[in-house]
Design an enzyme around this catalytic site. Structure first.
Site, PDB file in Angstrom:
ATOM      1  N   ASP A   1      40.751  42.927  31.275  1.00 41.60           N
ATOM      2  CA  ASP A   1      41.734  43.993  31.519  1.00 41.60           C
ATOM      3  C   ASP A   1      43.080  43.679  30.871  1.00 41.60           C
ATOM      4  OD1 ASP A   1      41.897  41.825  33.347  1.00 41.60           O
ATOM      5  OD2 ASP A   1      43.287  42.978  34.567  1.00 41.60           O
ATOM      6  N   GLU A   2      43.861  44.722  30.663  1.00 36.55           N
ATOM      7  CA  GLU A   2      45.278  44.640  30.300  1.00 36.55           C
ATOM      8  C   GLU A   2      45.579  43.628  29.198  1.00 36.55           C
ATOM      9  OE1 GLU A   2      47.763  45.823  34.141  1.00 36.55           O
ATOM     10  OE2 GLU A   2      46.788  43.888  34.396  1.00 36.55           O
ATOM     11  N   VAL A   3      44.895  43.735  28.076  1.00 40.49           N
ATOM     12  CA  VAL A   3      45.195  42.828  26.971  1.00 40.49           C
ATOM     13  C   VAL A   3      46.402  43.401  26.212  1.00 40.49           C
ATOM     14  CG1 VAL A   3      44.292  41.658  24.944  1.00 40.49           C
ATOM     15  CG2 VAL A   3      42.758  42.251  26.833  1.00 40.49           C
TER      16      VAL A   3
END
Ligand SMILES: *[C@@H]1O[C@H](CO)[C@@H](O)[C@H](O)[C@H]1NC(C)=O
Ligand SMILES: *[C@@H]1O[C@H](CO)[C@@H](O)[C@H](O)[C@H]1NC(C)=O
Ligand SMILES: *[C@@H]1O[C@H](CO)[C@@H](O)[C@H](O)[C@H]1NC(C)=O
Ligand SMILES: *[C@@H]1O[C@H](CO)[C@@H](O)[C@H](O)[C@H]1NC(C)=O
Length: 531
Positions: A325-327
């Site tokens: 997630d959320e790279v």
């Protein structure tokens, strides 16, 4: 009925003119069983704390020596009878034995996604029978039985005549704890597992490391926690801690799924793994700060192969959660080596393709160890190629968008888990359990086949503002709302009934020494006795 609020004006987010009254008490089981019948004119039967016992029926496929049940019997004896009765009127009662029949052999294994958890309880004045296909189902039935027992004013224990046929609606009923933002002592994790069993959750999702700290003590890479934990001596999970958590969970029919989230959320990995993270640049020079895992180096994959070989062996569940997630692409974008690699690979400026490149290689590594995987929704959103049995974990909450995501994910044929509306770390004034309770996981546009791909969901307790001081009251009884949504029939939605039972369940938790917060004004017969 343990005391609870009489009349309650709804405060907080839902300004409904609802009056929630005390529940009837006659069905005070949380989460509500699928079929619950109290025979008309049904009586009640007394129980003697000194003589009561659990027994294995002659026809049971498991018997004495089955550790899962032997230990559960001991636990539930203590939970059933916290105090002895002075004048034991029930010493010759026929209800002093609950006979347990398990149809399928097996006590030494681990529960898995396909484990059956169904059970039947027949409580009458002649006999008390608990029947289940597996030991895991028997555990669920023991919990229900323990919630049926009550005490009169003179201290005598009773159980009412009741027939229950019960099974879960969803196979995956999880709770996530985050042990990176704050370290949670092992004791707090074990207590959480206890209460998960009381509310029939069956998956502990252990978000064990993240940006702020790396408490997992790796055998292959001890430097990770030595340099990445808040304190490498006191704020770590050793191999024996991890094994203790897994066994405590197993004995309660709970699976443990670990998450070592990559390639983002990995800042704490940096100090213990030189060269693993991407150096960020300001103009032509390294800025001294680091971004996500560096996806262009072969050494990165050698590292991951070794680390996940260890993790795959340490955590026996078939599934690992791989995060994803959320790279944040800004650091990758700033790095000239990464830019050159992007060009060579023909990715243009599409950094999602670089992320996919990384994730695909990671998935290959983990598959080679015979594991399945769960990933956060971005991995799907970025069109990473995945095995068809991948599970997509939907978490993005923005304005009802999660229903659309559930539709997209299932349309593509993937199984999915829902967490978006169940971030219990978010709190607000008033009765915010109601929002969690009113969620319907299958409320999205899609065919019956798509709905069948929803295997359950997870309540999440992210740790930015949570440590051992407030974990338990913030979780309980609020997580119970999610537990019932995932266990009980979809038609169990009556808020008044739920309020009464949840307030009652919360009082039972206090009686079991759990510091669960109140829903609203009221009292419990046995208040929390801390200090
Ligand atoms: C059991 O039955 C009695 C008498 O009908 C009732 O008052 C009580 O609420 C019931 N208790 C439970 C736990 O079902
Ligand atoms: C409690 O005990 C007293 C005295 O033995 C008796 O009169 C009363 O009926 C009992 N109450 C209940 C609820 O059993
Ligand atoms: C990385 O591995 C690939 C494939 O195994 C190989 O072709 C390449 O030369 C390696 N790169 C370096 C820098 O070692
Ligand atoms: C859920 O409840 C409804 C209404 O009582 C019933 O028709 C349905 O069969 C139940 N579902 C299951 C799986 O038991």
């Amino acid at each position: 009925m343990t005391g609870a609020a009489a009349v309650l004006p709804m405060a907080g987010l839902l300004f409904l003119p609802l009056l929630l009254l005390v529940g009837s008490g006659s069905s005070g089981v949380w989460p509500r069983p699928q079929l619950f019948r109290v025979p008309q004119g049904g009586g009640q039967c007394s129980l003697s704390p000194s003589r009561f016992r659990f027994g294995y029926a002659g026809s049971s496929a498991v018997g004495p020596g089955c550790v899962v049940l032997d230990q559960a019997f001991q636990r539930y004896r203590r939970l059933l009878f916290p105090e002895l009765t002075e004048n034991d009127l029930a010493w010759d009662s026929l209800c002093n034995e609950l006979l347990v029949t398990v149809n399928m052999p097996g006590c030494d294994g681990f529960p898995d996604m396909h484990s059956k958890e169904n059970y039947k309880l027949d409580i009458s004045e002649e006999q008390m029978l608990l029947t289940a296909d597996t030991v895991w189902g028997a555990l669920r039935g023991l919990e229900t039985f323990s919630q049926l027992v009550w005490r009169d004013d003179n201290g005598t224990y009773y159980v009412n005549e009741t027939d229950i046929i019960d099974f879960p609606r969803f196979a995956h009923r999880g709770l996530l704890l985050d042990t990176s933002r704050h370290y949670l002592p092992v004791g707090a994790i074990l207590e959480t597992l206890d209460v998960m069993a009381y509310s029939k959750f069956n998956v502990f999702h252990w978000h064990i490391v993240d940006d702020p700290s790396f408490p997992y003590q790796s055998i292959a890479f001890p430097e990770l926690s030595r340099k990445g934990a808040y304190n490498p001596a006191t704020h770590v999970y050793t191999t024996s801690d991890v094994k203790m958590v897994i066994e405590h969970a197993r004995l309660r029919g709970i699976r443990v799924i670990s998450e070592l989230d990559t390639p983002g959320h990995t800042l704490s990995w940096g100090p213990g793994a030189p060269g693993l993270l991407t150096p960020c640049y300001t103009g032509p020079n390294p800025s001294g700060s680091y971004g996500p895992v560096n996806p262009i180096l072969n050494t990165t994959y050698q590292f991951m192969a070794k680390l996940f070989a260890e993790v795959s062996a340490m955590f026996p569940d078939f599934y690992l959660h791989l995060g994803g997630d959320e790279v944040d692409f800004t650091c990758w974008r700033s790095n000239p080596d990464i830019q050159a690699f992007m060009q060579k690979m023909g990715f243009g400026q599409d950094y999602a393709q670089l992320e996919s490149f990384y994730i695909q290689r990671l998935l290959d590594i983990v598959s080679a160890y015979g594991k399945g995987y769960v990933v956060w929704q971005e991995v799907f959103d970025n069109r990473v190629k995945m095995k068809p049995d991948t599970i997509i974990h939907v978490w993005k909450e923005n304005s009802g968008a999660y229903q659309k995501e559930m539709a997209r994910v299932t349309k593509a044929g993937y199984r999915t888990l829902l967490s978006a509306p169940w971030y219990l770390n978010h709190i607000s004034y008033g009765q915010d359990w109601l929002q969690a309770y009113q969620v319907e996981p299958l409320e999205f546009e899609g065919s019956p086949e798509q709905k069948n791909l929803v295997i359950g969901g997870e309540a999440c307790m992210w740790g930015e503002y949570v440590d051992v001081t407030n974990l338990t009251p913030r979780l309980w009884p609020r997580a119970g709302a999610v537990a019932e949504r995932l266990w009980s029939n979809a038609t169990v939605r009556d808020l008044q009934d739920a309020y009464g039972r949840l307030a009652d369940f919360r009082c039972k938790l206090l009686g079991r020494g759990i510091q669960a917060e109140p829903l609203f004004t009221g009292y419990c017969e046995h208040e929390y006795r801390g200090i």
